[in-house]
Design an enzyme around this catalytic site. Structure first.
Site, short mmCIF file in Angstrom:
data_model
loop_
_atom_site.label_atom_id
_atom_site.label_comp_id
_atom_site.label_asym_id
_atom_site.label_seq_id
_atom_site.Cartn_x
_atom_site.Cartn_y
_atom_site.Cartn_z
N ARG A 109 17.44 -22.19 174.12
CA ARG A 109 18.62 -21.46 174.57
C ARG A 109 18.61 -21.43 176.09
O ARG A 109 17.66 -20.93 176.69
CB ARG A 109 18.55 -20.05 173.99
CG ARG A 109 19.83 -19.30 174.03
CD ARG A 109 19.69 -18.06 173.19
NE ARG A 109 18.84 -17.06 173.81
CZ ARG A 109 19.04 -15.76 173.69
NH1 ARG A 109 20.05 -15.31 172.96
NH2 ARG A 109 18.25 -14.90 174.26
N THR A 113 23.47 -19.63 180.29
CA THR A 113 24.71 -19.70 179.48
C THR A 113 24.49 -19.15 178.07
O THR A 113 25.46 -18.89 177.36
CB THR A 113 25.16 -21.15 179.34
OG1 THR A 113 24.15 -21.88 178.61
CG2 THR A 113 25.35 -21.82 180.70
N ASP A 208 10.64 -11.93 172.99
CA ASP A 208 10.82 -13.38 172.83
C ASP A 208 9.84 -13.89 171.77
O ASP A 208 8.61 -13.88 171.98
CB ASP A 208 10.56 -14.07 174.18
CG ASP A 208 10.90 -15.55 174.12
OD1 ASP A 208 11.72 -16.00 174.93
OD2 ASP A 208 10.34 -16.27 173.27
N ASP A 211 7.45 -16.80 172.91
CA ASP A 211 6.42 -16.34 173.85
C ASP A 211 5.37 -15.49 173.14
O ASP A 211 4.18 -15.61 173.41
CB ASP A 211 7.06 -15.51 174.97
CG ASP A 211 7.79 -16.38 175.99
OD1 ASP A 211 7.57 -17.61 175.98
OD2 ASP A 211 8.56 -15.82 176.79
C1 PRP Z 1 14.93 -18.34 170.43
C2 PRP Z 1 14.88 -18.22 168.94
C3 PRP Z 1 16.14 -18.94 168.49
C4 PRP Z 1 17.10 -18.59 169.61
C5 PRP Z 1 18.00 -17.48 169.11
O1 PRP Z 1 14.50 -19.59 170.83
O2 PRP Z 1 13.72 -18.75 168.38
O3 PRP Z 1 15.98 -20.33 168.37
O4 PRP Z 1 16.32 -18.10 170.71
O5 PRP Z 1 18.98 -17.20 170.05
P1 PRP Z 1 20.53 -17.49 169.77
O6 PRP Z 1 20.84 -17.00 168.41
O7 PRP Z 1 21.21 -16.73 170.87
O8 PRP Z 1 20.75 -18.99 169.90
P2 PRP Z 1 14.39 -20.00 172.38
O9 PRP Z 1 15.66 -20.64 172.84
O10 PRP Z 1 13.89 -18.85 173.18
O11 PRP Z 1 13.34 -21.17 172.35
P3 PRP Z 1 11.78 -21.16 172.00
O12 PRP Z 1 11.67 -20.97 170.52
O13 PRP Z 1 11.33 -22.50 172.43
O14 PRP Z 1 11.12 -20.05 172.76
N1 URA Z 2 15.36 -15.17 171.14
C1 URA Z 2 14.24 -14.40 171.03
O1 URA Z 2 13.11 -14.91 170.93
N2 URA Z 2 14.40 -13.06 171.02
C2 URA Z 2 15.61 -12.47 171.11
O2 URA Z 2 15.68 -11.23 171.08
C3 URA Z 2 16.75 -13.29 171.24
C4 URA Z 2 16.59 -14.63 171.24
#
Ligand code: PRP
Ligand code: URA
Length: 220
Positions: A109, A113, A208, A211
């Site tokens: 994400r 944006t 997150d 993380d």
């Molecule tokens: C997080 C989560 C989803 C997304 C959800 O991933 O695991 O994939 O955010 O958010 P949304 O519904 O607003 O799209 P992230 O983009 O942080 O990537 P990561 O898993 O690599 O940390």
């Molecule tokens: N992605 C995450 O990992 N946590 C949130 O709360 C939203 C998006």
């Protein structure tokens, strides 16, 4: 969106074991090792609920006592973990469905944006499957889930192929976005939280998910 107006495609678990484990997952003091363990346990419980309507076929079994008519899973299932955070849900789902295939999809994400960016796609050539289970701990704006569903449908996962979305924590905004765009997709989650904050994080949420599983953070 008040809970009373949630779509019929949303299934929120209220199993006591799920509620207990969720509190551990959300706790800011839970370290990555424990966090990964609980993601795995919750995925197992959620997967169990999501598979309740999966088809089985007959299989004869010889017990030490006699021959009987048993069952085996009759669906070809594809697990689609959304990288990174969805990785932590895969092992539990494979324990439930050892014959499932795993197709990795990389989406992150954009922090500015909040739109999803696709960076990896390991779908096979054809959609030779009965059910796709998208695995991602978080459903926030719904951008990533909607993008993943669109990728699957473009690839050929259309009726009669069923797509189900498995999230540990969902926000009403994300549920609405998915249900509006894809009313055919069933959503299974362990909790439906209050709302998103101005940075697109789920409140109260767990922070997150990537993380917290992998021990990374802003300073890394
Ligand atoms: C997080 C989560 C989803 C997304 C959800 O991933 O695991 O994939 O955010 O958010 P949304 O519904 O607003 O799209 P992230 O983009 O942080 O990537 P990561 O898993 O690599 O940390
Ligand atoms: N992605 C995450 O990992 N946590 C949130 O709360 C939203 C998006």
């Amino acid at each position: 969106m008040p809970t009373s107006t949630m779509p019929a495609t949303l299934h929120v678990s209220n199993h006591p074991a799920v509620l207990h484990k969720l509190a551990i997952l959300r706790d800011e003091k839970t370290e990555p090792k424990k966090f990964r363990e609980v993601v795995r346990e919750l995925s197992w419980l959620l997967g169990y609920e999501a598979l309740a309507d999966a088809r089985v076929r007959g299989r004869q079994v010889t017990t030490p006592i006699e021959v009987m008519d048993g069952h085996e899973l009759g669906e070809r299932i594809g697990l689609v973990p959304i990288l990174r955070a969805g990785l932590g849900m895969v092992d539990a789902m494979l324990e439930l469905m050892p014959t499932a295939q795993v197709w990795h999809l990389g989406l992150f994400r954009d922090e500015r944006t909040l739109r999803p960016v696709e960076y990896y796609n390991k779908l096979p050539d054809s959609a030779n499957v009965d059910m796709c289970l998208i695995l991602d701990p978080m459903l926030a704006t719904g951008g990533s889930a909607t993008a993943a569903i669109e990728v699957l449908k473009r690839w050929g996962a259309v009726k009669p192929v069923r797509i189900k979305l498995l999230n540990l924590i969902a926000a009403p905004e994300g549920v609405k976005a998915v249900a509006d765009a894809h009313p055919d997709v069933e959503i299974y989650c362990a909790a439906l939280d209050r709302q998103l904050n101005e940075k697109g994080y789920i409140m109260p949420g767990l922070g997150d998910a990537g993380d917290r599983q992998f021990g990374t953070g802003k300073s890394d």
